[in-house]
Design a protein around this motif. Sequence first.
Motif, short mmCIF file in Angstrom:
data_model
loop_
_atom_site.label_atom_id
_atom_site.label_comp_id
_atom_site.label_asym_id
_atom_site.label_seq_id
_atom_site.Cartn_x
_atom_site.Cartn_y
_atom_site.Cartn_z
N SER A 1 77.52 -2.98 30.04
CA SER A 1 75.80 -2.30 29.33
C SER A 1 74.76 -2.38 30.03
N ALA A 2 75.43 -1.94 32.17
CA ALA A 2 74.39 -1.76 33.10
C ALA A 2 74.45 -0.29 32.66
N THR A 3 75.59 0.61 32.04
CA THR A 3 75.09 2.43 32.23
C THR A 3 75.28 1.56 30.58
N ASN A 4 74.85 3.24 29.60
CA ASN A 4 75.41 3.54 28.07
C ASN A 4 74.64 4.94 27.99
N ALA A 5 75.73 5.67 27.79
CA ALA A 5 75.17 7.22 27.75
C ALA A 5 74.23 7.25 26.62
N GLY A 6 73.03 8.19 26.93
CA GLY A 6 72.07 7.62 25.53
C GLY A 6 71.06 6.99 25.51
N GLY A 7 71.67 5.41 26.43
CA GLY A 7 70.59 4.19 25.99
C GLY A 7 70.49 3.67 25.82
N LEU A 8 70.15 2.49 25.57
CA LEU A 8 70.31 0.91 24.58
C LEU A 8 69.34 0.61 24.30
N ALA A 9 69.66 0.16 23.10
CA ALA A 9 68.49 -0.19 22.36
C ALA A 9 67.22 -0.06 22.42
N HIS A 10 66.15 -0.47 22.86
CA HIS A 10 64.29 0.40 22.99
C HIS A 10 64.63 1.12 24.71
N VAL A 11 66.00 0.80 25.36
CA VAL A 11 65.66 1.42 26.45
C VAL A 11 66.41 3.11 26.15
#
Length: 508
Positions: free
Chosen positions: A468-478
């Motif tokens: 999960s170093a990268t995820n399109a659209g962000g992840l959780a609060h990021v």
Amino acid sequence: MNNQLIYNYKKTQRITQLLGKPKISDLEKYNQLIIVIPKKESKSIWNLIPQGKKIKELIKNYSKGSSPAITSRLKNTKQTSLHIGLLNSKLEAFDRLAFSRDMIKSVTQEKAGSLAIWVLGFETDFQKKFTEEILSAALVGQFILPSFKSKSPTQKITSISLIGLDKKMITKDIVAESDGNNLTRWLTALPSNKLDADSYINLIEQMSNDFNWEIDIFRSDDLKKMEAGAFLAVSQGNDNNSAAIIKLKYKPSNIEDSKLISLIGKGIIFDTGGTNLKPFNSMLEMHIDMNGSAVALGSLLAITKQKLPIEVDCWLAITENRTGPLAYKSQDVVKAANGKTIQTIHTDAEGRMVLADTLYFASLEKPDFMIDFATLTGTCVSALTNNYSGVFTNQPYMQTILKEIGEDCGERVWPFPIGSEFLVKLKSETADLMQCAPAGGGDHILAATFLNEFVEEDIPWVHIDLSSATNAGGLAHVPTKITGFGVRYLLNILKDNRILNNNKSKSL
Ligand code: BES
Ligand code: MG
Ligand code: ZN
């Protein structure tokens, strides 16, 4: 590195707080106001909110499930933008953080300026917890990643205030955690011609000066003497001599007998795949392959700013993985620093090579706990998507605890097994072990099993494969594709008694 590029990691943002029920005139001070109330709101809540009756009418037409539920403006001189969120307090941490991310996105889409956050109508404990979460979302959401456009973007949120709390909240640790996440993302986002090994090491040296960290830089010549043949197999393909293993140490003052924790990070400046070259699509984003080292460094920054009473070693394995006449090849045999010989199979499995020696050096210091972060395998991404990262440990009792810590803090991990039954798949004809299996799948498990061979026995060790170093659209609060995943997770591990003290009870 261009000086203007240097992110001000020393800065600490001040969060102001206005306690008690805010007056209408108080709200006029802010350009933007976030109000979060329970999804099943009580009727009386509208009397507490300025222009509450009007908002109540608007809310009848809100689109279900969206956050914010509505946006409007207060009738005051600043025309304060209002973002109202309806929050289900039964949500998991991950979903509460995602809700917060969307609320902050709504703020950053406007002209912005000063921001006030008001969470009301919940039980006191939940109000505090969620205020902390949405504050985290604001602190990472406002942060601007490096940009090389001639007109660079500026930060939109100029100040953050918390309003409506009964008691002053301590925000220092939340700000420190966000600073760690922001540093991690900032470094990871930099292209590899801007953050090359030299400029990365310069920056780390400068940080060690600013934060009083001890620093040792082991370059090729040192590493040859230390017989770090696994790391050197990868770094020998570099165009220059800039590769290094770096050891940083944070030591809190006035604390005796503190625990020693080791953080280890994979810092591949760019992963071409090496002699077994990656195809275009797989190589495109491989400047992010130093993310593990950035998570370790970002965590060290947060730990330092939080002044945690533990001693921390931080080991960073920094090199490129390149093609060229000197680059290592399949079936080369090298000897790692712990004396084990490795038959290389695929030069794209460079992460486990550089980590093998680094983990061994880290474990020689006999830490109480060690954890490494690495964008190690594509199979971990195939297994989990980018929504979770993989977790592996030589302490089977920790598996469920590690998963639970992730659920509780919203940076989630999923456990996989390691061990001797997998080690047989790495049996080599010519050396002590193969670097990876030529075929057969489950490479994230085999990679972690391989790494385990370089951790001195008895030292509790955790490996995070950063899918999960990268995820399109962000992840959780990021909100950004580069997530900085890991800093928040690590800080929550350190707070948990069950990991560092092997206690049954949950927190300090
Ligand atoms: N850095 C990659 C793994 C990776 C790929 C992480 C994409 C995140 C996103 C790693 O060095 C690698 O190339 N691994 C190979 C190993 C294989 C050759 C055994 C892989 O996963 O293909
Ligand atoms: Mg690779
Ligand atoms: Zn890699």
